[in-house]
Write a protein that holds these residues in place. Structure first.
Motif, PDB file in Angstrom:
ATOM      1  N   ILE A  90     -23.381  32.953  29.359  1.00 53.48           N
ATOM      2  CA  ILE A  90     -23.973  33.511  28.144  1.00 53.48           C
ATOM      3  C   ILE A  90     -25.478  33.610  28.346  1.00 53.48           C
ATOM      4  O   ILE A  90     -26.071  32.784  29.039  1.00 53.48           O
ATOM      5  CB  ILE A  90     -23.656  32.658  26.898  1.00 53.48           C
ATOM      6  CG1 ILE A  90     -24.267  31.257  27.020  1.00 53.48           C
ATOM      7  CG2 ILE A  90     -22.175  32.586  26.638  1.00 53.48           C
ATOM      8  CD1 ILE A  90     -24.338  30.514  25.709  1.00 53.48           C
ATOM      9  N   PRO A  91     -26.090  34.613  27.755  1.00 53.43           N
ATOM     10  CA  PRO A  91     -27.551  34.699  27.832  1.00 53.43           C
ATOM     11  C   PRO A  91     -28.189  33.570  27.020  1.00 53.43           C
ATOM     12  O   PRO A  91     -27.620  33.093  26.034  1.00 53.43           O
ATOM     13  CB  PRO A  91     -27.877  36.054  27.209  1.00 53.43           C
ATOM     14  CG  PRO A  91     -26.585  36.778  27.085  1.00 53.43           C
ATOM     15  CD  PRO A  91     -25.497  35.762  27.095  1.00 53.43           C
ATOM     16  N   CYS A  92     -29.345  33.175  27.443  1.00 50.95           N
ATOM     17  CA  CYS A  92     -30.110  32.139  26.760  1.00 50.95           C
ATOM     18  C   CYS A  92     -30.213  32.469  25.262  1.00 50.95           C
ATOM     19  O   CYS A  92     -30.326  33.631  24.869  1.00 50.95           O
ATOM     20  CB  CYS A  92     -31.507  32.070  27.388  1.00 50.95           C
ATOM     21  SG  CYS A  92     -32.351  30.528  27.039  1.00 50.95           S
ATOM     22  N   VAL A 127     -31.452  26.072  27.258  1.00 50.05           N
ATOM     23  CA  VAL A 127     -31.815  25.546  28.573  1.00 50.05           C
ATOM     24  C   VAL A 127     -30.851  26.124  29.606  1.00 50.05           C
ATOM     25  O   VAL A 127     -29.637  25.907  29.522  1.00 50.05           O
ATOM     26  CB  VAL A 127     -31.736  23.999  28.599  1.00 50.05           C
ATOM     27  CG1 VAL A 127     -32.091  23.468  29.979  1.00 50.05           C
ATOM     28  CG2 VAL A 127     -32.636  23.393  27.531  1.00 50.05           C
ATOM     29  N   ALA A 128     -31.397  26.864  30.566  1.00 49.32           N
ATOM     30  CA  ALA A 128     -30.547  27.417  31.626  1.00 49.32           C
ATOM     31  C   ALA A 128     -29.854  26.276  32.364  1.00 49.32           C
ATOM     32  O   ALA A 128     -30.446  25.229  32.624  1.00 49.32           O
ATOM     33  CB  ALA A 128     -31.383  28.245  32.597  1.00 49.32           C
ATOM     34  N   THR A 151     -16.287  25.892  32.156  1.00 51.87           N
ATOM     35  CA  THR A 151     -17.673  25.810  32.588  1.00 51.87           C
ATOM     36  C   THR A 151     -18.453  26.874  31.849  1.00 51.87           C
ATOM     37  O   THR A 151     -18.073  28.051  31.846  1.00 51.87           O
ATOM     38  CB  THR A 151     -17.795  26.039  34.118  1.00 51.87           C
ATOM     39  OG1 THR A 151     -17.003  25.031  34.765  1.00 51.87           O
ATOM     40  CG2 THR A 151     -19.228  25.954  34.574  1.00 51.87           C
ATOM     41  N   GLY A 152     -19.523  26.461  31.207  1.00 52.41           N
ATOM     42  CA  GLY A 152     -20.400  27.387  30.505  1.00 52.41           C
ATOM     43  C   GLY A 152     -21.750  27.464  31.203  1.00 52.41           C
ATOM     44  O   GLY A 152     -22.408  26.443  31.391  1.00 52.41           O
ATOM     45  N   CYS A 157     -32.828  32.506  30.789  1.00 59.23           N
ATOM     46  CA  CYS A 157     -33.780  31.865  29.883  1.00 59.23           C
ATOM     47  C   CYS A 157     -35.204  32.171  30.373  1.00 59.23           C
ATOM     48  O   CYS A 157     -35.465  32.194  31.578  1.00 59.23           O
ATOM     49  CB  CYS A 157     -33.569  30.343  29.855  1.00 59.23           C
ATOM     50  SG  CYS A 157     -32.082  29.864  28.981  1.00 59.23           S
ATOM     51  N   PRO A 158     -36.109  32.407  29.447  1.00 52.91           N
ATOM     52  CA  PRO A 158     -37.496  32.664  29.849  1.00 52.91           C
ATOM     53  C   PRO A 158     -38.114  31.436  30.511  1.00 52.91           C
ATOM     54  O   PRO A 158     -37.800  30.302  30.134  1.00 52.91           O
ATOM     55  CB  PRO A 158     -38.214  32.993  28.542  1.00 52.91           C
ATOM     56  CG  PRO A 158     -37.277  32.697  27.443  1.00 52.91           C
ATOM     57  CD  PRO A 158     -35.927  32.449  28.014  1.00 52.91           C
ATOM     58  N   VAL A 159     -38.935  31.648  31.488  1.00 54.33           N
ATOM     59  CA  VAL A 159     -39.634  30.568  32.185  1.00 54.33           C
ATOM     60  C   VAL A 159     -40.958  30.338  31.483  1.00 54.33           C
ATOM     61  O   VAL A 159     -41.709  31.277  31.237  1.00 54.33           O
ATOM     62  CB  VAL A 159     -39.853  30.914  33.668  1.00 54.33           C
ATOM     63  CG1 VAL A 159     -40.609  29.797  34.363  1.00 54.33           C
ATOM     64  CG2 VAL A 159     -38.529  31.208  34.338  1.00 54.33           C
TER      65      VAL A 159
END
Length: 160
Positions: A90-92, A127-128, A151-152, A157-159
């Motif tokens: 899934i996207p952040c 949190v990635a 497992t997800g 996620c932006p740094v």
């Protein structure tokens, strides 16, 4: 005593036989066997104990009786099946729970247990990383299905 697996076995009364002192057969009447007019007989879809009674008599009304205990018991664990893939990304900042396809669960004796599945998740959608989601279920007899895991992966996620 006869034992049946709840929701699996059918109840087929083996009946009873009787003979007089000369070895000649006598008619036997059953009660609550499911094959007579005196009761529905054991219900193999519900855990419980049932009793089937038999009696007979000879021409002089010498009487004999017997009974059979039928125990319907659940000894099998339910099944638990993951819906969808065992790994999902899934996207952040996305709602993992809303995207999770969940599970289904059933039991031979207790039927559909899907609504009773417990989900344990440590997914932190901000949190990635890789997270584990665990699904468990137990039937009313206390038998647990083999746990399911998914497992997800939280990605993109932006740094900072």
């Amino acid at each position: 005593t006869m034992q049946l697996e709840c929701g699996v076995d059918a109840c087929t009364d083996p009946g009873a036989t009787a003979t007089d002192g000369n070895g000649d057969p006598l008619p036997v009447q059953s009660y609550n066997s499911g094959n007579d007019e005196y009761g529905p007989g054991p219900d193999p879809s519900v855990e419980s104990s049932h009793y089937i009674y038999y009696d007979t008599h000879d021409e002089e009304w010498n009487y004999a009786s017997a009974s059979r205990t039928v125990i319907v018991k659940d000894t099998l664990a339910p099944t638990l099946t993951l819906n969808g893939d065992a790994t999902m990304s899934i996207p952040c900042y996305s709602d993992f729970d809303a995207m999770d396809p969940g599970t289904t669960s059933s039991d031979h004796c207790y039927g559909d247990l899907t609504d009773q599945v417990l989900k344990t998740s440590n997914v932190q959608n901000w949190v990635a990383g890789t997270y584990t989601v665990t699904y468990t279920v137990q039937d009313s007899a206390g038998h647990a299905a083999t746990a399911g895991t998914r497992t997800g992966n939280v990605v993109d996620c932006p740094v900072n």
